[in-house]
Design a protein around this motif. Structure first.
Motif, PDB file in Angstrom:
ATOM      1  N   GLU A 168      34.299  21.999  31.618  1.00 40.29           N
ATOM      2  CA  GLU A 168      35.229  20.894  31.326  1.00 40.29           C
ATOM      3  C   GLU A 168      34.641  19.999  30.241  1.00 40.29           C
ATOM      4  OE1 GLU A 168      36.930  17.409  30.856  1.00 40.29           O
ATOM      5  OE2 GLU A 168      35.171  17.228  32.156  1.00 40.29           O
ATOM      6  N   ASN A 169      35.326  19.950  29.097  1.00 41.92           N
ATOM      7  CA  ASN A 169      34.846  19.139  27.982  1.00 41.92           C
ATOM      8  C   ASN A 169      36.012  18.433  27.300  1.00 41.92           C
ATOM      9  OD1 ASN A 169      32.444  18.326  26.765  1.00 41.92           O
ATOM     10  ND2 ASN A 169      31.781  20.447  26.439  1.00 41.92           N
ATOM     11  N   ASP A 170      36.984  18.020  28.133  1.00 46.24           N
ATOM     12  CA  ASP A 170      38.214  17.443  27.588  1.00 46.24           C
ATOM     13  C   ASP A 170      38.166  15.928  27.437  1.00 46.24           C
ATOM     14  OD1 ASP A 170      39.297  19.996  27.619  1.00 46.24           O
ATOM     15  OD2 ASP A 170      40.165  19.742  29.618  1.00 46.24           O
ATOM     16  N   HIS A 171      37.103  15.313  27.937  1.00 48.13           N
ATOM     17  CA  HIS A 171      37.041  13.853  27.938  1.00 48.13           C
ATOM     18  C   HIS A 171      35.751  13.372  27.276  1.00 48.13           C
ATOM     19  CE1 HIS A 171      39.561  15.084  31.368  1.00 48.13           C
ATOM     20  NE2 HIS A 171      40.281  14.006  31.080  1.00 48.13           N
ATOM     21  N   TYR A 172      35.814  12.150  26.782  1.00 45.99           N
ATOM     22  CA  TYR A 172      34.618  11.610  26.151  1.00 45.99           C
ATOM     23  C   TYR A 172      33.499  11.423  27.167  1.00 45.99           C
ATOM     24  CZ  TYR A 172      32.143   9.532  22.271  1.00 45.99           C
ATOM     25  OH  TYR A 172      31.248   9.308  21.251  1.00 45.99           O
ATOM     26  N   ASN A 173      33.885  11.180  28.443  1.00 43.99           N
ATOM     27  CA  ASN A 173      32.850  11.024  29.471  1.00 43.99           C
ATOM     28  C   ASN A 173      32.720  12.280  30.325  1.00 43.99           C
ATOM     29  OD1 ASN A 173      35.200  10.846  30.955  1.00 43.99           O
ATOM     30  ND2 ASN A 173      34.560   9.069  32.164  1.00 43.99           N
ATOM     31  N   SER A 174      33.024  13.445  29.751  1.00 41.99           N
ATOM     32  CA  SER A 174      32.781  14.709  30.460  1.00 41.99           C
ATOM     33  C   SER A 174      31.280  14.882  30.687  1.00 41.99           C
ATOM     34  CB  SER A 174      33.325  15.889  29.656  1.00 41.99           C
ATOM     35  OG  SER A 174      34.736  15.828  29.562  1.00 41.99           O
ATOM     36  N   LEU A 175      30.929  15.411  31.849  1.00 47.12           N
ATOM     37  CA  LEU A 175      29.519  15.522  32.225  1.00 47.12           C
ATOM     38  C   LEU A 175      28.721  16.346  31.219  1.00 47.12           C
ATOM     39  CD1 LEU A 175      27.319  14.886  34.291  1.00 47.12           C
ATOM     40  CD2 LEU A 175      28.027  16.917  35.569  1.00 47.12           C
ATOM     41  N   LEU A 176      29.293  17.413  30.709  1.00 44.92           N
ATOM     42  CA  LEU A 176      28.565  18.257  29.756  1.00 44.92           C
ATOM     43  C   LEU A 176      28.211  17.494  28.485  1.00 44.92           C
ATOM     44  CD1 LEU A 176      30.490  21.655  30.079  1.00 44.92           C
ATOM     45  CD2 LEU A 176      28.217  21.078  30.988  1.00 44.92           C
ATOM     46  N   PHE A 177      29.104  16.632  28.037  1.00 42.88           N
ATOM     47  CA  PHE A 177      28.845  15.841  26.833  1.00 42.88           C
ATOM     48  C   PHE A 177      27.763  14.793  27.103  1.00 42.88           C
ATOM     49  CE2 PHE A 177      30.615  12.740  23.499  1.00 42.88           C
ATOM     50  CZ  PHE A 177      29.891  13.335  22.480  1.00 42.88           C
ATOM     51  N   ILE A 178      27.808  14.182  28.289  1.00 40.34           N
ATOM     52  CA  ILE A 178      26.780  13.208  28.663  1.00 40.34           C
ATOM     53  C   ILE A 178      25.417  13.886  28.725  1.00 40.34           C
ATOM     54  CG2 ILE A 178      26.028  11.558  30.423  1.00 40.34           C
ATOM     55  CD1 ILE A 178      28.939  11.316  31.308  1.00 40.34           C
ATOM     56  N   GLN A 179      25.369  15.055  29.373  1.00 44.59           N
ATOM     57  CA  GLN A 179      24.117  15.780  29.517  1.00 44.59           C
ATOM     58  C   GLN A 179      23.581  16.248  28.170  1.00 44.59           C
ATOM     59  OE1 GLN A 179      21.997  16.123  31.798  1.00 44.59           O
ATOM     60  NE2 GLN A 179      20.712  17.798  31.060  1.00 44.59           N
ATOM     61  N   GLU A 180      24.453  16.711  27.310  1.00 45.35           N
ATOM     62  CA  GLU A 180      24.050  17.157  25.971  1.00 45.35           C
ATOM     63  C   GLU A 180      23.319  16.049  25.218  1.00 45.35           C
ATOM     64  OE1 GLU A 180      26.402  17.962  21.812  1.00 45.35           O
ATOM     65  OE2 GLU A 180      27.318  18.746  23.653  1.00 45.35           O
ATOM     66  N   ASN A 181      23.791  14.823  25.367  1.00 48.53           N
ATOM     67  CA  ASN A 181      23.164  13.700  24.690  1.00 48.53           C
ATOM     68  C   ASN A 181      21.866  13.262  25.367  1.00 48.53           C
ATOM     69  OD1 ASN A 181      24.880  12.250  22.363  1.00 48.53           O
ATOM     70  ND2 ASN A 181      26.290  13.253  23.793  1.00 48.53           N
ATOM     71  N   ILE A 182      21.862  13.222  26.709  1.00 45.10           N
ATOM     72  CA  ILE A 182      20.675  12.711  27.397  1.00 45.10           C
ATOM     73  C   ILE A 182      19.499  13.658  27.230  1.00 45.10           C
ATOM     74  CG2 ILE A 182      20.822  13.686  29.738  1.00 45.10           C
ATOM     75  CD1 ILE A 182      20.262   9.973  28.788  1.00 45.10           C
TER      76      ILE A 182
END
Length: 354
Positions: A214-228
């Motif tokens: 799931e990468n449909d939202h700005y606060n999707s977990l995968l996007f958060i993890q990718e940055n952290i």
């Protein structure tokens, strides 16, 4: 200065005033959140959280705006169809309610105020993908202990377990290995101003997120993890709060020592109210009483008088919440609150029946 026992936002550590001045002097307030300076602060904060709170090394710690944002992130990124919520108060119920807006098959089990959850006595649908617990229910002063979580973790090892630890993370010892997702805000046991949330995920939770993709939202977990993973954040963060978190974690005791103090203070509070007719704990079962939010039941007229008199003496009591709004008041038992302040409140309460 007024003494606050409000259960969140609550008292900040007094050192925070100096840390804020340091942040200004060091230029932290103007730092670019993609810069090496910020990434160092971000990394150091995470390392200290893991060290002081005993978070497993392979768990990921992420920054979000609040604990309630985590409700949305979990439903979006870790649930395909069905989450199951076990709750006995307002915040657990709200978590289920908002999950159901995103995943229509989300449902739950509302258990009693004095009920101790038994893993083998609760029906959990086989299609449930994740079990959601509110470790410390701020609205009524109950908690789900590590033993209960361990029983569910063992009995339902095929499911993810998520835990709202908003009013306990940083105050009592939590066994992070018992769940896959933990989240909290910093304005309670961590003794910081409101405006920052923490989301802690196990490798198993991240594997599930990658499976769902799931990468449909700005606060999707995968996007958060990718940055952290680069010690960055997915959006411009509350840089000051992350810096203050780092400074506080540098100076607090490790969680074992803090937990011992908080649990002893909780025991002292419950002893203080034991046998009183005018004020008594809302939760009658000692096995499920919170260590960090002491909820006291009394006549609504008396509560109104208490709060007004306390205010006149520079003491802020916590209001009741939800179904218990009118007939309870709440007392925060967080690490930033001193023994002297507790004694001041107890002396005040004793004077009210003299």
């Amino acid at each position: 200065m007024a003494i606050t026992f409000y259960p969140g936002p609550s008292k900040v550590y007094p050192q925070v005033a100096h840390y804020m001045q340091d942040a200004y002097t060091q230029g932290i307030l103007s730092v670019n959140h993609r810069s090496a300076v910020f990434m160092d602060v971000c990394q150091r904060s995470i390392e200290l959280l893991k060290e002081k709170l005993h978070i497993p090394a392979d768990y990921s710690v992420m920054y979000v705006s609040s604990a309630t944002e985590s409700w949305e992130i979990i439903a979006q990124s870790l649930v395909e169809k069905h989450s199951y919520h076990l709750y006995n108060g307002a915040f657990g119920a709200k978590w289920r309610e908002y999950s159901a807006k995103l995943r229509s098959k989300s449902e739950g089990y509302a258990f009693g105020l004095n009920e101790e959850l038994q893993a083998d006595a609760v029906y959990i649908p086989s299609e449930a993908e994740i079990l959601c617990f509110t470790q410390n229910e701020t609205s009524n002063g109950t908690q789900v202990n590590n033993t209960t979580l361990a029983n569910f973790s063992k009995g339902y090892s095929d499911k993810l377990i998520a835990v709202d630890a908003t009013s306990s993370l940083g105050g009592i010892t939590l066994d992070f290995t018992l769940a896959d997702i933990w989240f909290a805000s910093v304005q309670k046991c961590l003794g910081l101003p409101a405006g920052l949330g923490l989301l802690v995920c196990s490798p198993r939770a991240l594997k599930r997120a990658r499976q769902l993709g799931e990468n449909d939202h700005y606060n999707s977990l995968l996007f958060i993890q990718e940055n952290i993973e680069r010690y960055q954040t997915h959006y411009t963060p509350n840089v000051l709060s992350i810096y203050l978190l780092m400074r506080v974690m540098e100076n607090v005791d490790e969680i074992g020592m803090l937990s011992n103090r908080i649990k002893q203070q909780a025991a002292d509070w419950y002893t203080f109210f034991h046998g009183r007719e005018d004020m008594k704990p809302l939760v009658g079962n000692p096995g499920v009483r919170s260590d960090t939010v002491i909820t006291i039941q009394a006549d609504p007229v008396l509560i109104g008088q208490l709060k007004e008199k306390a205010k006149q003496e520079g003491i802020t009591l916590g209001n009741g919440y939800g179904a218990w709004k009118q007939n309870t008041f709440r007392i925060a038992n967080f690490p930033a609150i001193t023994t002297e302040e507790i004694h001041t409140l107890q002396a005040f309460l004793n004077r009210q029946i003299e």
